[in-house]
Design an enzyme around this catalytic site. Structure first.
Site, PDB file in Angstrom:
ATOM      1  N   LYS A 209       0.799  -1.228  -0.092  1.00  0.00           N
ATOM      2  CA  LYS A 209       0.063  -0.127   0.050  1.00  0.00           C
ATOM      3  C   LYS A 209       0.972   1.333   0.072  1.00  0.00           C
ATOM      4  O   LYS A 209       1.562   1.714   0.851  1.00  0.00           O
ATOM      5  CB  LYS A 209      -1.068   0.007   1.267  1.00  0.00           C
ATOM      6  CG  LYS A 209      -1.728   1.324   1.371  1.00  0.00           C
ATOM      7  CD  LYS A 209      -2.722   1.091   2.374  1.00  0.00           C
ATOM      8  CE  LYS A 209      -3.472   2.401   2.810  1.00  0.00           C
ATOM      9  NZ  LYS A 209      -4.430   2.314   3.692  1.00  0.00           N
TER      10      LYS A 209
ATOM     11  N   LYS B 290      -2.351  -1.415  -3.702  1.00  0.00           N
ATOM     12  CA  LYS B 290      -3.163  -0.241  -3.787  1.00  0.00           C
ATOM     13  C   LYS B 290      -2.211   0.849  -3.856  1.00  0.00           C
ATOM     14  O   LYS B 290      -1.158   1.059  -2.814  1.00  0.00           O
ATOM     15  CB  LYS B 290      -3.773  -0.379  -2.661  1.00  0.00           C
ATOM     16  CG  LYS B 290      -4.841   0.912  -2.256  1.00  0.00           C
ATOM     17  CD  LYS B 290      -5.412   0.661  -0.840  1.00  0.00           C
ATOM     18  CE  LYS B 290      -6.073   1.914  -0.458  1.00  0.00           C
ATOM     19  NZ  LYS B 290      -6.782   1.843   0.673  1.00  0.00           N
TER      20      LYS B 290
HETATM   21  C1  PBG Z   1      -6.852   3.417   5.243  1.00  0.00           C
HETATM   22  C2  PBG Z   1      -7.504   3.259   4.183  1.00  0.00           C
HETATM   23  C3  PBG Z   1      -7.351   4.134   3.240  1.00  0.00           C
HETATM   24  C4  PBG Z   1      -8.067   3.790   1.856  1.00  0.00           C
HETATM   25  C5  PBG Z   1      -8.508   2.500   2.061  1.00  0.00           C
HETATM   26  N1  PBG Z   1      -8.242   2.407   3.501  1.00  0.00           N
HETATM   27  C6  PBG Z   1      -6.972   5.589   3.191  1.00  0.00           C
HETATM   28  C7  PBG Z   1      -5.747   6.002   3.332  1.00  0.00           C
HETATM   29  O1  PBG Z   1      -4.758   5.307   3.822  1.00  0.00           O
HETATM   30  O2  PBG Z   1      -5.558   7.258   3.585  1.00  0.00           O
HETATM   31  C8  PBG Z   1      -8.263   4.485   0.604  1.00  0.00           C
HETATM   32  C9  PBG Z   1      -9.087   4.074  -0.256  1.00  0.00           C
HETATM   33  C10 PBG Z   1      -9.478   4.728  -1.477  1.00  0.00           C
HETATM   34  O3  PBG Z   1      -8.743   5.838  -1.682  1.00  0.00           O
HETATM   35  O4  PBG Z   1     -10.364   4.389  -2.175  1.00  0.00           O
HETATM   36  N2  PBG Z   1      -7.660   2.720   6.309  1.00  0.00           N
END
Ligand code: PBG
Length: 337
Positions: A204, A257
């Site tokens: 991520k 992601k």
């Molecule tokens: C954090 C989380 C995020 C997303 C999914 N889980 C945001 C972040 O890390 O700030 C982002 C998903 C998206 O942008 O569609 N728990």
């Protein structure tokens, strides 16, 4: 065997690749990458209350739903053939520890059991993280040095147990804490939930594409940013190490992601590991296509299909996307407008 390159028949004018492009039937039977509705996972934002369908401004067509509305939505997506959802919650109160995240009557715990009583066949995946629930907006609890990794692990374990107890099929730790997958696997097994799977947000990246989500989930950090726990997006070898560790810790499914800016990471993960690979077409990727589509600058439907095809071609077995419903419709009805 005639070597392909030196054979005179293998080159123009004998060989013409347009032969298989000349009719819809030919194009279809030689299509290498096919999207199927069962590839898709639909994310939802769930909020307390009744009758709420609050539009999310930077994500046109997406809403924060109260549970009653969510169930209607779930009925609609299942009618379209979508089998899986990923749930994010908006708590009533935020505090330092993000207590509602692991409360047995928290919004997500209620949503999971409501969905499962509504339709036990739906695959329910849940986000396991603290950022929506903490008053400071970070994905873990804080100490003087920043986010405290090991103290956060205990809470992530509690969140996972509370989701499993409510009936989740797959929990998805997204906090990017070291050891989160192993901790969750152990606490789930110790509590008798050895059938609950773990989707590891393995690679991520720290990304500007999460912007609209943070508005949707009210989860922006009040101070600082997430660079001390989310990955440097340029590091593909480190992505593979993240995945290796999560596999060793017991992940059942790997998530990359964001998706579009990371197609090479998806592809490398697919070639390097045997676990199923999911990719998350995140909020900013959704917002870009929606904005261009709304302005008439691109054909939104065909751009959705092309984008999702690229994720599948790169190696995604599952695609998490806010376009799931739109895409399911296109797959059923075709693109013509
Ligand atoms: C954090 C989380 C995020 C997303 C999914 N889980 C945001 C972040 O890390 O700030 C982002 C998903 C998206 O942008 O569609 N728990």
């Amino acid at each position: 065997m005639v070597p392909m390159t030196s054979s005179s028949n293998a080159n123009f004018p004998y060989m013409r690749l347009r032969r298989f492009r000349k009719s819809a039937g030919l194009r279809d039977i030689f299509s290498e990458t096919r999207l199927h509705v069962s590839d898709l996972v639909m994310p939802f934002f769930v909020t307390h209350g009744q009758g709420i369908r609050q539009p999310i401004v930077p994500m046109p067509g997406q809403f924060q739903f109260s549970i009653d509305q969510l169930l209607q939505e779930v009925t609609e997506i299942t009618a379209l053939g979508i089998r899986a959802v990923l749930l994010f919650g908006l708590p009533q109160v935020k505090d330092q520890q993000g207590s509602e995240a692991f409360s047995s009557d928290g919004i997500i715990q209620q949503a999971i059991s409501a969905i499962k009583s509504h339709d036990p066949e739906i695959v329910v995946m849940t986000d396991v993280c603290l950022c929506e629930y903490t008053d400071h907006g970070h994905c873990g609890v804080l100490n003087d040095a920043g986010v405290d990794n090991d103290a956060t692990l205990d809470l992530l374990g509690e969140i996972a147990i509370s989701h499993a107890t409510a009936g989740a099929d797959i929990v998805a730790p997204s906090a990017m804490m070291d050891g989160q997958v192993g901790t969750i696997r152990k606490v789930l097994d110790d509590a008798g939930y050895n059938q609950v799977g773990i989707m590891a947000y393995a690679a991520k990246a720290y990304s500007s594409f999460y912007g609209p989500f943070r508005e949707a989930a009210g989860s922006s950090p009040k101070q600082g940013d997430r660079q001390a726990y989310q990955m440097n997006g340029g590091n593909i070898r480190e992505s593979m190490r993240e995945i290796e560790l999560d596999v060793a810790e017991g992940a059942d499914l790997i998530l990359i992601k964001p998706a579009l800016a990371y197609l090479d990471v998806i592809s490398k993960a697919k070639n390097s590991f045997t676990l199923p690979i999911a990719s998350y077409n995140v909020s900013g990727e959704y917002a870009m296509l929606k904005a261009a589509g709304a302005n008439g600058w691109i054909n939104e439907k065909s751009a959705i299909v092309e984008t999702m095809t690229s994720l599948k071609r790169a190696g995604s077995d599952l695609i998490i996307t806010y376009f799931a419903k739109d895409l399911a419709r296109v797959l059923k009805e075709g693109i013509d407008e």
